[in-house]
Write an enzyme that holds these catalytic residues in place. Structure first.
Site, PDB file in Angstrom:
ATOM      1  N   ASP A   1      -0.820  -6.435  -1.684  1.00  0.00           N
ATOM      2  CA  ASP A   1      -1.604  -5.246  -2.041  1.00  0.00           C
ATOM      3  C   ASP A   1      -1.495  -5.090  -3.557  1.00  0.00           C
ATOM      4  OD1 ASP A   1      -1.308  -1.675  -1.041  1.00  0.00           O
ATOM      5  OD2 ASP A   1      -2.340  -2.637  -2.698  1.00  0.00           O
TER       6      ASP A   1
ATOM      7  N   LYS B   1      -8.343  -3.310  -2.117  1.00  0.00           N
ATOM      8  CA  LYS B   1      -8.592  -1.915  -2.499  1.00  0.00           C
ATOM      9  C   LYS B   1      -9.488  -1.949  -3.744  1.00  0.00           C
ATOM     10  CE  LYS B   1      -4.165   0.074  -1.084  1.00  0.00           C
ATOM     11  NZ  LYS B   1      -2.884   0.610  -1.577  1.00  0.00           N
TER      12      LYS B   1
HETATM   13  C1  LIG Z   1      -0.148   7.319  -1.789  1.00  0.00           C
HETATM   14  S1  LIG Z   1      -0.739   5.768  -2.294  1.00  0.00           S
HETATM   15  C2  LIG Z   1      -0.919   4.972  -0.813  1.00  0.00           C
HETATM   16  C3  LIG Z   1      -0.918   3.487  -0.971  1.00  0.00           C
HETATM   17  C4  LIG Z   1      -0.844   2.862   0.391  1.00  0.00           C
HETATM   18  N1  LIG Z   1      -1.989   3.271   1.189  1.00  0.00           N
HETATM   19  C5  LIG Z   1      -1.848   3.505   2.497  1.00  0.00           C
HETATM   20  O1  LIG Z   1      -0.803   3.420   3.089  1.00  0.00           O
HETATM   21  C6  LIG Z   1      -3.094   3.930   3.228  1.00  0.00           C
HETATM   22  C7  LIG Z   1      -3.532   5.269   2.750  1.00  0.00           C
HETATM   23  C8  LIG Z   1      -4.876   5.631   3.375  1.00  0.00           C
HETATM   24  O2  LIG Z   1      -4.961   5.592   4.614  1.00  0.00           O
HETATM   25  O3  LIG Z   1      -5.800   5.905   2.597  1.00  0.00           O
HETATM   26  C9  LIG Z   1      -0.700   1.361   0.365  1.00  0.00           C
HETATM   27  O4  LIG Z   1       0.143   0.881  -0.397  1.00  0.00           O
HETATM   28  O5  LIG Z   1      -1.363   0.654   1.113  1.00  0.00           O
HETATM   29 MG   LIG Z   2       0.013  -1.078   0.526  1.00  0.00          MG
END
Ligand SMILES: CSCC[C@@H](NC(=O)CCC(=O)O)C(=O)O
Ligand SMILES: [Mg+2]
Length: 368
Positions: free
Chosen positions: A239, A263
């Site tokens: 990620d 993302k």
């Molecule tokens: C608070 S930043 C969240 C970053 C995290 N995101 C999630 O866990 C999914 C969050 C969502 O459902 O938008 C990740 O590292 O993947």
């Molecule tokens: Mg993540």
């Protein structure tokens, strides 16, 4: 398309429940939105920065500053800017991918709304709806976690992701497996909380038939992930490490990952996200759409991206009510574990004026 100006707007939204990861707990979101205005339309972008540089080096105040002082002036000085040109115009500025992504998204949304073309079709989506996973934070106790997971499964989520950190990993995963059985699609996300010295400990997770372990090591430790991947049977997913198609290619060729969480904000925009998708499809690497607790603005675009053919794993594309009691757009509502891909022009949604007004904490108009 003639851009006449941009609005930067910050909104404050309380989270429906605290969301704890290995790098902290969120209870409230301070979200930066970008509105691009042309002669005939307006488009919206959502900047996925957090208030502090704990997920990545970007943060909300920094994004406001770099957009105001550098990125928007650069677009003002360029000719014939459209969605496809934004990244090129902004390329001289290093980093700030989340800020760049928000600007590109707003311009792309305005352009596609002017043309009456849905973002999903523009990106190459092939599905009218996408299966949705849910991300579950670190909890105060295993019983509390089991209640939360049970609730999400009842709501229809097709995949569960558990946040982990040292001291909260093997036991909660084992408890979820024991309670809900081996059929539930299950994965974990460490948000860089471990080191290679934890390899033997993390190998205990191999017993639970996980889809993947996400970002166990530091974001710049590509070689460490390659070494760890050779010690685990659970697929390693990256990620934070994947900031562009170029870094994705390097990670894949070094064997650092066999799955990638895409993302758009982290990689500089939806067009770079598509490039990473295309690269991964060419290499046989599965991808899924990650989340940054987006409002319906970013959620709409993420669901469109998740409908591309290479997104073969359920993403963190949850319903609006996973995080917000009231979204700033019409809410995304889970239907049998799926979300419909917006069919309207551009991202297919608009903010609801009254919700926007009620949550706005700051706004600035920047004419071009
Ligand atoms: C608070 S930043 C969240 C970053 C995290 N995101 C999630 O866990 C999914 C969050 C969502 O459902 O938008 C990740 O590292 O993947
Ligand atoms: Mg993540």
């Amino acid at each position: 398309m003639k851009l006449t100006g941009f609005e930067l707007r910050r909104i404050g939204l309380p989270l429906a429940a605290p969301f704890r990861t290995s790098f902290g707990t969120q209870t409230h979101r301070d979200i930066l939105l970008v509105r691009a205005v042309t002669g005939d339309a307006e488009g919206w972008g959502e900047c996925v920065t957090l208030p502090d540089p704990l997920y990545s080096e970007e943060y909300v105040d920094g994004a406001v500053d770099v957009l105001t002082r550098f990125l928007i002036p650069a677009l003002a000085g360029a000719d014939d800017v459209d969605g496809a040109r934004v990244a090129t115009v902004l390329a001289p500025f290093k980093g700030h991918r989340m800020a760049k992504a928000a600007l590109e998204m707003a311009v792309l949304d305005a352009e596609l709304k002017e043309l009456g073309r849905p973002l999903a079709r523009e990106l190459g989506a092939v599905h009218p709806r996408v299966p949705c996973g849910v991300s579950v934070g670190i909890m105060d106790s295993v019983p509390q976690l089991l209640d939360a997971v049970g609730g999400y499964l009842e709501q229809g989520y097709v995949r569960v992701k558990l946040k982990i950190e040292p001291g909260w990993d093997v036991a909660p995963v084992r408890a979820v497996r024991n309670r809900f059985g081996g059929e539930v699609l299950l994965q974990v996300d460490a948000n860089t909380a471990y080191t290679l010295a934890d390899a033997r400990h993390l190998a205990q997770l191999d017993a639970f038939d996980l889809l993947l372990i996400e970002q166990p090591l530091e974001e710049d430790d590509i070689l460490g992930h390659a070494q760890l991947a050779r010690q685990l049977s659970t697929p390693v997913c990256l990620d934070e490490s994947i900031t562009s198609a170029r870094t994705a290619a390097a990670a894949i060729s070094l064997g650092a990952c066999s799955v990638i969480n895409i993302k758009p904000g982290r990689v500089g925009g939806y067009l770079e996200a598509r490039r990473i998708h295309d690269l991964c499809v060419a290499h046989g690497v599965a991808v899924w759409c990650g989340g940054m607790l987006e409002t319906g603005i970013g959620r709409a675009a993420n669901v469109a991206l998740a409908a591309l053919p290479g997104f073969t794993l359920p993403g963190d594309t949850s319903a609006s009510d996973r995080y917000y009691r009231t979204d700033i757009t019409s809410p995304f509502v889970l239907d049998d574990g799926y979300l419909d891909v917006p069919a309207g022009a551009g991202i297919g949604v608009e903010p609801l004026a009254e919700e926007l007004d009620a949550t706005t904490t700051w706004t600035q108009w920047i004419p071009l």
